[in-house]
Design a protein around this motif. Structure first.
Motif: not given
Length: 303
Positions: A252-279
Motif C-alpha cells: 500500500v504505497v503512501d502516494g507521497k514519497e513513493i509512487e509505485d512499489a513492486r516485488w521482483f523475483t530474480r528472473a523478473e529482475m534479470r528479464t527487466g534489466a536486460e530489456a531496459g524496462d527496469l532501470v
C-alpha cells in the motif's frame, strides 16, 4: 562478490585532526608546491577533462575559506571554499556531487577526499548563522569548526544517518523469493530502487528500517540485519545499508514519497534489466550493491 560502493571509501586519507590547531604548520603546508587544493564554488566543483581538478595552492583564488582535508601519499590536501562570484571560470561549468559521481566511479582514488571536501562545503554553505542567537559565525580549526562571534557557541559538521534497505519476501534463495523496489513520481519511467529514509530521534537503525518500509509501502518487516555503509554528501548523509525480511507481501504505497512499489523475483529482475524496462541504481551506490548482493551477481544497466 565485490561491492562497488566500497571502492569510494577504499583510499581513506589521514585527516590530521591534531594539525587543525597548528597555524604555523598549516601555513607551511599551504605554501608547499606539492600540496593539492580543490576549489569548491559554493557546493560545486568544475571538472576538467573528465577528472576532478586538484591545483597547487599558488594557482587558486586568493580569497576563500581554507579547509584542511588531511594527508595522503606524502602530500597535504585542502579544499578552498569560495563564493561563486569569486570562482574561476564560468558559473555554468560547475556541477554538483551527483554529476561528479561518474568521474569518481572511473577513478575512485580521490573519492574520499572529494566527499570530505563537498561535505564540508555543504556544511559551511548551510550554516550561515548561529542557531542559538543568530550571530555571525567565524571559521576556526582549519575549517572544522564554526564559532559564534557573539555568544561563543561552537558548531561542528553534522552527518545525517539514513537507512537504505533490501527487503525480501519468501524463502531465502528460492526461485520465488522476491525483492521489494520502489520509485518516486519524478523519476524517469522504469527506474526503481531500494527504499530508504532518515533516522528519527530516539530510534534504533533497525526500527528506522521497519518504520520507513511501513510508512512508505505498508509492508511489515521483521528480522533486520546490517549490510554495510557508504558516505553520501548529498548534502550530508551516511547511508547505512540493511537487509530485512518482510512478514507480508501486500503493498500500500503512501502516494507521497513513493509512487509505485513492486516485488521482483530474480528472473523478473534479470528479464527487466536486460530489456531496459527496469532501470536499477548506479554501480557506485550502496543501493546497487544491495540489489546485486540479493540477486547473486552483476546485472545490466543503471541510472
Amino acid at each position: 562478490m565485490s561491492f562497488p560502493h566500497l571502492d569510494l571509501a577504499a583510499n581513506a586519507h589521514d585527516r590530521a585532526g591534531e594539525r587543525r590547531v597548528d597555524d604555523a604548520w598549516l601555513d607551511e603546508r599551504w605554501a608547499d608546491p606539492e600540496t593539492r587544493v580543490l576549489v569548491v564554488s559554493g557546493t560545486r566543483i568544475r571538472p576538467v577533462d573528465g577528472t576532478v581538478p586538484w591545483s597547487a595552492s599558488a594557482d587558486v583564488p586568493p580569497a576563500g575559506t581554507r579547509v584542511l582535508l588531511g594527508e595522503r601519499d606524502g602530500r597535504t590536501w585542502f579544499a578552498l571554499l569560495v563564493d561563486p562570484a569569486d570562482a574561476p571560470g564560468e558559473r555554468g561549468e560547475y556541477v554538483g556531487i551527483r554529476e561528479v559521481l561518474p568521474y569518481l566511479a572511473r577513478d575512485t582514488v580521490d573519492a574520499p577526499l572529494v566527499f570530505h571536501a563537498i561535505g564540508m562545503a555543504e556544511w559551511h554553505y548551510a550554516t550561515r548563522h548561529c542557531p542559538r542567537c543568530g550571530g555571525t559565525l567565524e571559521s576556526r580549526y582549519a575549517g572544522a569548526e564554526l564559532v559564534c562571534t557573539e555568544c561563543g557557541k561552537a558548531q561542528f559538521p553534522r552527518t545525517d544517518p539514513a537507512v537504505i534497505m533490501a527487503i525480501t519476501y519468501g524463502d531465502p534463495g528460492a526461485d520465488d523469493e522476491q525483492l521489494l523496489l520502489g520509485r518516486q513520481e519524478s523519476w524517469p519511467a522504469g527506474r526503481y530502487s531500494t527504499l530508504a529514509g532518515f533516522l528519527e530521534p530516539g530510534e534504533t537503525l533497525e526500527d528506522a528500517v521497519r518504520r520507513e518500509v511501513w510508512e512508505e509501502v505498508g509492508v511489515r518487516v521483521g528480522e533486520v540485519t546490517y549490510f554495510g555503509n557508504q558516505p553520501w554528501p548529498l548534502p550530508a548523509s551516511l547511508m547505512l545499508g540493511f537487509v530485512g525480511r518482510a512478514e507480508s507481501s501486500e503493498i500500500v504505497v503512501d502516494g507521497k514519497e513513493i509512487e509505485d512499489a513492486r516485488w521482483f523475483t530474480r528472473a523478473e529482475m534479470r528479464t527487466g534489466a536486460e530489456a531496459g524496462d527496469l532501470v536499477l541504481p548506479g554501480g557506485v551506490s550502496i543501493s546497487r550493491s544491495l540489489v546485486e548482493h540479493w540477486f547473486g551477481g552483476p546485472l545490466p544497466g543503471s541510472w
